[in-house]
Design a protein around this motif. Structure first.
Motif, PDB file in Angstrom:
ATOM      1  N   THR A 122       0.828  -1.208   0.000  1.00  0.00           N
ATOM      2  CA  THR A 122       0.000   0.000   0.000  1.00  0.00           C
ATOM      3  C   THR A 122       0.862   1.258   0.000  1.00  0.00           C
ATOM      4  OG1 THR A 122      -1.688  -1.142   1.280  1.00  0.00           O
ATOM      5  CG2 THR A 122      -1.805   1.253   1.234  1.00  0.00           C
ATOM      6  N   LEU A 123       1.875   1.227   0.820  1.00  0.00           N
ATOM      7  CA  LEU A 123       2.665   2.424   1.050  1.00  0.00           C
ATOM      8  C   LEU A 123       3.513   2.815  -0.142  1.00  0.00           C
ATOM      9  CD1 LEU A 123       3.513   4.592   3.058  1.00  0.00           C
ATOM     10  CD2 LEU A 123       5.222   3.001   3.955  1.00  0.00           C
ATOM     11  N   ASN A 124       4.080   1.843  -0.800  1.00  0.00           N
ATOM     12  CA  ASN A 124       5.033   2.150  -1.870  1.00  0.00           C
ATOM     13  C   ASN A 124       4.429   3.038  -2.965  1.00  0.00           C
ATOM     14  OD1 ASN A 124       7.752   1.837  -2.714  1.00  0.00           O
ATOM     15  ND2 ASN A 124       7.030   0.462  -4.327  1.00  0.00           N
ATOM     16  N   PRO A 125       3.228   2.676  -3.456  1.00  0.00           N
ATOM     17  CA  PRO A 125       2.614   3.554  -4.465  1.00  0.00           C
ATOM     18  C   PRO A 125       2.326   4.954  -3.923  1.00  0.00           C
ATOM     19  CG  PRO A 125       1.496   1.426  -4.389  1.00  0.00           C
ATOM     20  CD  PRO A 125       2.443   1.457  -3.236  1.00  0.00           C
ATOM     21  N   ILE A 126       2.022   5.052  -2.645  1.00  0.00           N
ATOM     22  CA  ILE A 126       1.746   6.362  -2.050  1.00  0.00           C
ATOM     23  C   ILE A 126       3.008   7.211  -2.021  1.00  0.00           C
ATOM     24  CG2 ILE A 126       1.094   7.517   0.091  1.00  0.00           C
ATOM     25  CD1 ILE A 126      -0.823   5.125   0.568  1.00  0.00           C
ATOM     26  N   ILE A 127       4.102   6.576  -1.608  1.00  0.00           N
ATOM     27  CA  ILE A 127       5.385   7.289  -1.622  1.00  0.00           C
ATOM     28  C   ILE A 127       5.749   7.711  -3.047  1.00  0.00           C
ATOM     29  CG2 ILE A 127       7.868   7.069  -1.200  1.00  0.00           C
ATOM     30  CD1 ILE A 127       7.198   5.145   1.088  1.00  0.00           C
ATOM     31  N   ASN A 128       5.524   6.815  -3.989  1.00  0.00           N
ATOM     32  CA  ASN A 128       5.862   7.148  -5.374  1.00  0.00           C
ATOM     33  C   ASN A 128       5.058   8.353  -5.877  1.00  0.00           C
ATOM     34  OD1 ASN A 128       7.715   5.092  -5.472  1.00  0.00           O
ATOM     35  ND2 ASN A 128       6.316   3.620  -6.418  1.00  0.00           N
ATOM     36  N   LYS A 129       3.791   8.399  -5.462  1.00  0.00           N
ATOM     37  CA  LYS A 129       2.970   9.569  -5.805  1.00  0.00           C
ATOM     38  C   LYS A 129       3.593  10.840  -5.242  1.00  0.00           C
ATOM     39  CE  LYS A 129      -0.708   8.512  -8.126  1.00  0.00           C
ATOM     40  NZ  LYS A 129      -1.221   9.295  -9.259  1.00  0.00           N
ATOM     41  N   LEU A 130       4.026  10.754  -3.989  1.00  0.00           N
ATOM     42  CA  LEU A 130       4.635  11.918  -3.336  1.00  0.00           C
ATOM     43  C   LEU A 130       5.923  12.329  -4.046  1.00  0.00           C
ATOM     44  CD1 LEU A 130       4.022  11.092   0.438  1.00  0.00           C
ATOM     45  CD2 LEU A 130       3.003  12.953  -0.881  1.00  0.00           C
ATOM     46  N   VAL A 131       6.664  11.336  -4.531  1.00  0.00           N
ATOM     47  CA  VAL A 131       7.874  11.639  -5.306  1.00  0.00           C
ATOM     48  C   VAL A 131       7.483  12.374  -6.583  1.00  0.00           C
ATOM     49  CG1 VAL A 131       9.789  10.662  -6.615  1.00  0.00           C
ATOM     50  CG2 VAL A 131       9.186   9.697  -4.377  1.00  0.00           C
ATOM     51  N   ASP A 132       6.491  11.817  -7.297  1.00  0.00           N
ATOM     52  CA  ASP A 132       6.043  12.441  -8.553  1.00  0.00           C
ATOM     53  C   ASP A 132       5.621  13.891  -8.343  1.00  0.00           C
ATOM     54  OD1 ASP A 132       6.473  10.051  -9.774  1.00  0.00           O
ATOM     55  OD2 ASP A 132       4.359   9.455  -9.888  1.00  0.00           O
ATOM     56  N   LYS A 133       4.985  14.143  -7.193  1.00  0.00           N
ATOM     57  CA  LYS A 133       4.466  15.484  -6.978  1.00  0.00           C
ATOM     58  C   LYS A 133       5.462  16.397  -6.258  1.00  0.00           C
ATOM     59  CE  LYS A 133       0.415  13.919  -5.258  1.00  0.00           C
ATOM     60  NZ  LYS A 133      -1.046  13.858  -4.906  1.00  0.00           N
ATOM     61  N   GLY A 134       6.682  15.875  -6.053  1.00  0.00           N
ATOM     62  CA  GLY A 134       7.742  16.735  -5.536  1.00  0.00           C
ATOM     63  C   GLY A 134       7.712  16.970  -4.033  1.00  0.00           C
ATOM     64  N   TRP A 135       7.074  16.081  -3.266  1.00  0.00           N
ATOM     65  CA  TRP A 135       7.039  16.253  -1.813  1.00  0.00           C
ATOM     66  C   TRP A 135       8.196  15.531  -1.129  1.00  0.00           C
ATOM     67  CZ3 TRP A 135       3.733  19.707   0.241  1.00  0.00           C
ATOM     68  CH2 TRP A 135       2.552  20.005  -0.452  1.00  0.00           C
ATOM     69  N   VAL A 136       8.589  14.403  -1.677  1.00  0.00           N
ATOM     70  CA  VAL A 136       9.666  13.627  -1.066  1.00  0.00           C
ATOM     71  C   VAL A 136      10.601  13.082  -2.145  1.00  0.00           C
ATOM     72  CG1 VAL A 136       8.136  12.900   0.827  1.00  0.00           C
ATOM     73  CG2 VAL A 136       8.487  11.374  -1.124  1.00  0.00           C
ATOM     74  N   THR A 137      11.774  12.626  -1.697  1.00  0.00           N
ATOM     75  CA  THR A 137      12.694  11.952  -2.615  1.00  0.00           C
ATOM     76  C   THR A 137      13.075  10.600  -2.022  1.00  0.00           C
ATOM     77  OG1 THR A 137      14.576  12.990  -1.535  1.00  0.00           O
ATOM     78  CG2 THR A 137      13.713  14.087  -3.497  1.00  0.00           C
ATOM     79  N   LYS A 138      13.498   9.701  -2.897  1.00  0.00           N
ATOM     80  CA  LYS A 138      13.928   8.377  -2.465  1.00  0.00           C
ATOM     81  C   LYS A 138      15.401   8.229  -2.813  1.00  0.00           C
ATOM     82  CE  LYS A 138      10.215   4.973  -2.999  1.00  0.00           C
ATOM     83  NZ  LYS A 138       9.631   3.984  -3.943  1.00  0.00           N
ATOM     84  N   LYS A 139      16.165   7.675  -1.887  1.00  0.00           N
ATOM     85  CA  LYS A 139      17.530   7.311  -2.290  1.00  0.00           C
ATOM     86  C   LYS A 139      17.947   6.035  -1.563  1.00  0.00           C
ATOM     87  CE  LYS A 139      20.530   9.822   0.896  1.00  0.00           C
ATOM     88  NZ  LYS A 139      19.828  10.913   1.544  1.00  0.00           N
ATOM     89  N   VAL A 140      18.754   5.259  -2.253  1.00  0.00           N
ATOM     90  CA  VAL A 140      19.203   3.996  -1.681  1.00  0.00           C
ATOM     91  C   VAL A 140      20.146   4.269  -0.512  1.00  0.00           C
ATOM     92  CG1 VAL A 140      20.437   1.852  -2.145  1.00  0.00           C
ATOM     93  CG2 VAL A 140      19.008   2.874  -3.915  1.00  0.00           C
ATOM     94  N   SER A 141      19.961   3.522   0.557  1.00  0.00           N
ATOM     95  CA  SER A 141      20.842   3.661   1.709  1.00  0.00           C
ATOM     96  C   SER A 141      22.220   3.116   1.368  1.00  0.00           C
ATOM     97  CB  SER A 141      20.248   2.888   2.891  1.00  0.00           C
ATOM     98  OG  SER A 141      21.238   2.644   3.856  1.00  0.00           O
ATOM     99  N   THR A 142      23.252   3.783   1.862  1.00  0.00           N
ATOM    100  CA  THR A 142      24.605   3.275   1.609  1.00  0.00           C
ATOM    101  C   THR A 142      24.949   2.140   2.564  1.00  0.00           C
ATOM    102  OG1 THR A 142      25.346   5.146   2.949  1.00  0.00           O
ATOM    103  CG2 THR A 142      25.612   5.327   0.566  1.00  0.00           C
TER     104      THR A 142
END
Lengths: 153, 153
Positions: free
Chosen positions: B67-87
DNA sequence: TTAAAATATATCGTATACGATATATTTATT
DNA sequence: AATAAATATATCGTATACGATATATTTTAA
């Protein structure tokens, strides 16, 4: 960050979680009957009073027709209810329980009662919780009914 | 029909309606920000503590990753959050607020506080309702976590 | 030190839920 | 009676929510 905006301090979040949890619980219980919670709600309504119009069902289970109609259609497909046009009003559709649905009422409600017994103490004892939620629902319904009247919101 | 099975006597139905009503209310309030309630929940979580892993967000807002992943992706698309791989762990994804999201926090929470003021009395005064719901949620969570252990349900 | 188990995301199929719109029928108005 | 307004369903587009499954990486164990 204002304290009241912490997630864990928000009533709406508590309600949101409770609804999701209930849905999960009922999903497991109803799965053997090939029913979902909203589908079960419709059956509950019809077990109380059979042969309701879609409009009446919509009010009873508090769902818009855009949501309810597909749910009713699912129930028709699975043989729980039937639809027929009202003779009084050819726009209106009467939803009725099938024999299967009538016969299964006792079985299903017994099963629910068994499986939800863990919650029962809380549910039965706590008329208070339910009535506070009820007040909350009345308030929220009023707010939502003031649609378009933005000066009030 | 057993009295406890009447729709209006059921706690779960009350919770179900409250959740739908809250969703409706927040839909109207959040619409100007192009946010939905679950999307707003994610922002609330991140305003509390930025740079959370998807896993941590999932626990915080009580939603599965499906459920959450698509919601986060929406937020990325709309410029509210960014995703980056943890080192540290190349499987894990860190979700961070954008500048836009940081800047808008005050505006959005102020707006919510204004618009939900009708409920405020009930929300603020009634710690009791919230804490009873909280107990309920703990119980329901426990029940749902006993998945597969049918002998207990 | 590899193979196995566990973990973190991602994706998919099904079922809601909503608001907006479309259609058919009935009721109210001229 | 002819038209307009209201009503009852139906359909559509968007966004959750879940469980099941798939994939990549890390940790555990043999």
């Amino acid at each position: 960050m204002n304290k009241s905006f912490k997630l864990d301090n928000q009533l709406c979040f508590e309600v949101y979680k409770a609804a999701n949890q209930f849905a999960k619980l009922y999903r497991r219980i109803l799965e053997p009957f090939d029913l979902t919670y909203p589908q079960y709600l419709v059956l509950l309504a019809l077990w109380e009073k059979d042969q309701l119009l879609v409009k009446q069902l919509s009010e009873k289970v508090c769902l818009g027709i855009g949501t309810l109609n597909p749910i009713i259609n699912k129930l028709v497909d699975k043989g729980w209810v039937t639809k027929k046009v009202s003779t009084q009003d050819k726009r209106a559709i009467i939803v009725s329980l099938t024999e299967k649905a009538q016969l299964q009422e006792t079985l299903i409600t017994k099963e629910i009662l068994n499986k939800v017994s863990e919650c029962e103490t809380l549910i039965v004892q706590d008329g208070a919780l339910k009535s506070r939620l009820n007040e909350l629902n009345e308030l929220l319904t009023q707010l939502n009914e003031m649609e378009g009247k933005d000066e009030y919101l």
